[in-house]
Design a protein around this motif. Structure first.
Motif, PDB file in Angstrom:
ATOM      1  N   THR A 103       0.832  -1.207   0.000  1.00 27.38           N
ATOM      2  CA  THR A 103       0.000   0.000   0.000  1.00 27.38           C
ATOM      3  C   THR A 103       0.862   1.251   0.000  1.00 27.38           C
ATOM      4  OG1 THR A 103      -1.782  -1.155   1.166  1.00 27.38           O
ATOM      5  CG2 THR A 103      -1.803   1.247   1.244  1.00 27.38           C
ATOM      6  N   GLU A 104       1.931   1.234   0.781  1.00 27.85           N
ATOM      7  CA  GLU A 104       2.839   2.385   0.823  1.00 27.85           C
ATOM      8  C   GLU A 104       3.651   2.501  -0.460  1.00 27.85           C
ATOM      9  OE1 GLU A 104       3.597   2.133   5.652  1.00 27.85           O
ATOM     10  OE2 GLU A 104       5.284   1.990   4.263  1.00 27.85           O
ATOM     11  N   LEU A 108       0.501   5.068  -1.360  1.00 28.21           N
ATOM     12  CA  LEU A 108       0.475   6.178  -0.407  1.00 28.21           C
ATOM     13  C   LEU A 108       1.668   7.114  -0.528  1.00 28.21           C
ATOM     14  CD1 LEU A 108      -0.810   4.461   2.878  1.00 28.21           C
ATOM     15  CD2 LEU A 108      -2.098   5.850   1.249  1.00 28.21           C
TER      16      LEU A 108
END
Length: 359
Positions: A103-104, A108
């Protein structure tokens, strides 16, 4: 009777609110513990993976992320996760680390809300995964930390969590001991099946990096674009730290001093610039310097990527190969950063760079 029901509803509401507050406080406490653990492990294990933790922190600081993910797991999702057994939390560590690091890395940080493509382009995905995995492996402690100090009941879950905490401290002590021994010049023995090839790679990459550092220092001093100056400073720091790691491994794995590369070896190295090319960088006018720097550093990086890719596919020491993979990724990423690649394209290129030499 109606008044009694209202009182019961009120008490239930107060109990639920108290439980919610307690869960979030425990999640925050676990976040502090897990993020501290992952930070310490990252600092102590970095050199074993060919990384310099201080340089990695120049691109992103992971501690706040581990703390935040603990809040998400036990606070936001706590209605379901807070009752999980410690053993279940252990088995969830890997999928949770995959999810959080992906996700990072894919979203993100390079895209919304942080817009920092340098993180994805400069650091391969597996670094973030290992950091988040070390944090998630502390989650079994929640069964103990959710209780006030010295008031945890003697349940099997609490006993497991206490044993898990003791194991985590033992792991920290072990990594600390290995790190101290490594710092004294006694790294773990080589596991290479091609010692001569590893030695050749180290000698060549150290020499290649030395020229890269010289060129990057020019960029740090003379680049007109502030973004390019900052990137050149990162190049200096990363290549200097990699050379220190190479030197430490050489001294630990070889009884002979590292021989300087001959002029013939330098000429044969991919991407090693000629004296005339280095003079072009030194003598470039201020208005032309950035373009000259990008052109020459891209050539130089492309050569290092080729060397690192060959080492990654070799039968050398696993630590050296893992470091080579990171160099292959970061130097392809730095070429993209010099050309102001951002957004979705940065993520696309970083994904391809992680998998292969694309130059």
């Amino acid at each position: 009777m109606h008044q009694g029901r209202n009182e019961a509803v009120r008490l239930m509401g107060e109990g639920a609110a108290k439980e919610l507050k307690s869960r979030w406080l425990a999640a925050a406490q676990l976040g502090l513990v897990s993020s501290t653990f992952s930070t310490l492990i990252g600092q102590l294990a970095a050199s074993q993976l060919g990384r310099d933790a201080a340089v990695d922190w120049m691109t992103v600081a992971a501690q706040w992320a581990d703390f935040s993910w603990a809040l998400v797991f036990f606070g936001l999702f706590g209605r379901w996760t807070s009752r999980l057994a410690p053993r279940t939390l252990f088995w969830l560590a890997i999928p949770w680390a995959v999810f959080t690091s992906a996700t990072e890395w894919f979203g993100l940080v390079p895209l919304f809300p942080f817009f920092q493509p340098i993180f994805t382009l400069q650091q391969p995905y597996w670094i973030g995964f290992l950091v988040h995995l070390s944090s998630a492996l502390i989650y079994p402690l929640f069964a103990w930390l959710r209780w006030p100090l010295r008031r945890a009941p003697p349940t099997s879950a609490v006993r497991f969590a206490k044993r898990w905490a003791a194991g985590a401290l033992l792991v920290l002590a072990t990594f600390g001991l290995v790190s101290v021994i490594d710092g004294l010049g006694w790294p773990l023995p080589t596991l290479s099946r091609d010692v001569a090839g590893d030695q050749r790679y180290i000698r060549h990459m150290v020499t290649h990096h030395e020229q890269g550092i010289e060129l990057a220092k020019l960029g740090k001093q003379r680049a007109q674009d502030p973004h390019l100056r900052a990137l050149a400073a990162l190049m200096v720091a990363s290549q200097q730290s990699e050379n220190r790691i190479f030197d430490r491994w050489w001294r630990g794995w070889s009884s002979e001093p590292m021989a300087l590369c001959s002029s013939e070896e330098r000429l044969a190295m991919p991407g090693y610039l000629t004296s005339a090319q280095m003079a072009d960088a030194r003598n470039a006018a201020d208005g032309e310097f950035d373009a000259v720097f990008i052109r020459l550093m891209s050539l130089h990086h492309a050569g290092a990527v080729q060397m690192a890719d060959n080492q990654w596919h070799s039968s050398g020491d696993p630590r050296l190969r893992l470091m080579a993979h990171a160099i292959r990724h970061e130097q392809q990423g730095e070429i993209a950063l010099m050309n102001n690649v951002t957004g979705i394209e940065a993520v696309r290129q970083a994904t391809r760079n992680m998998l292969a030499n694309n130059l």
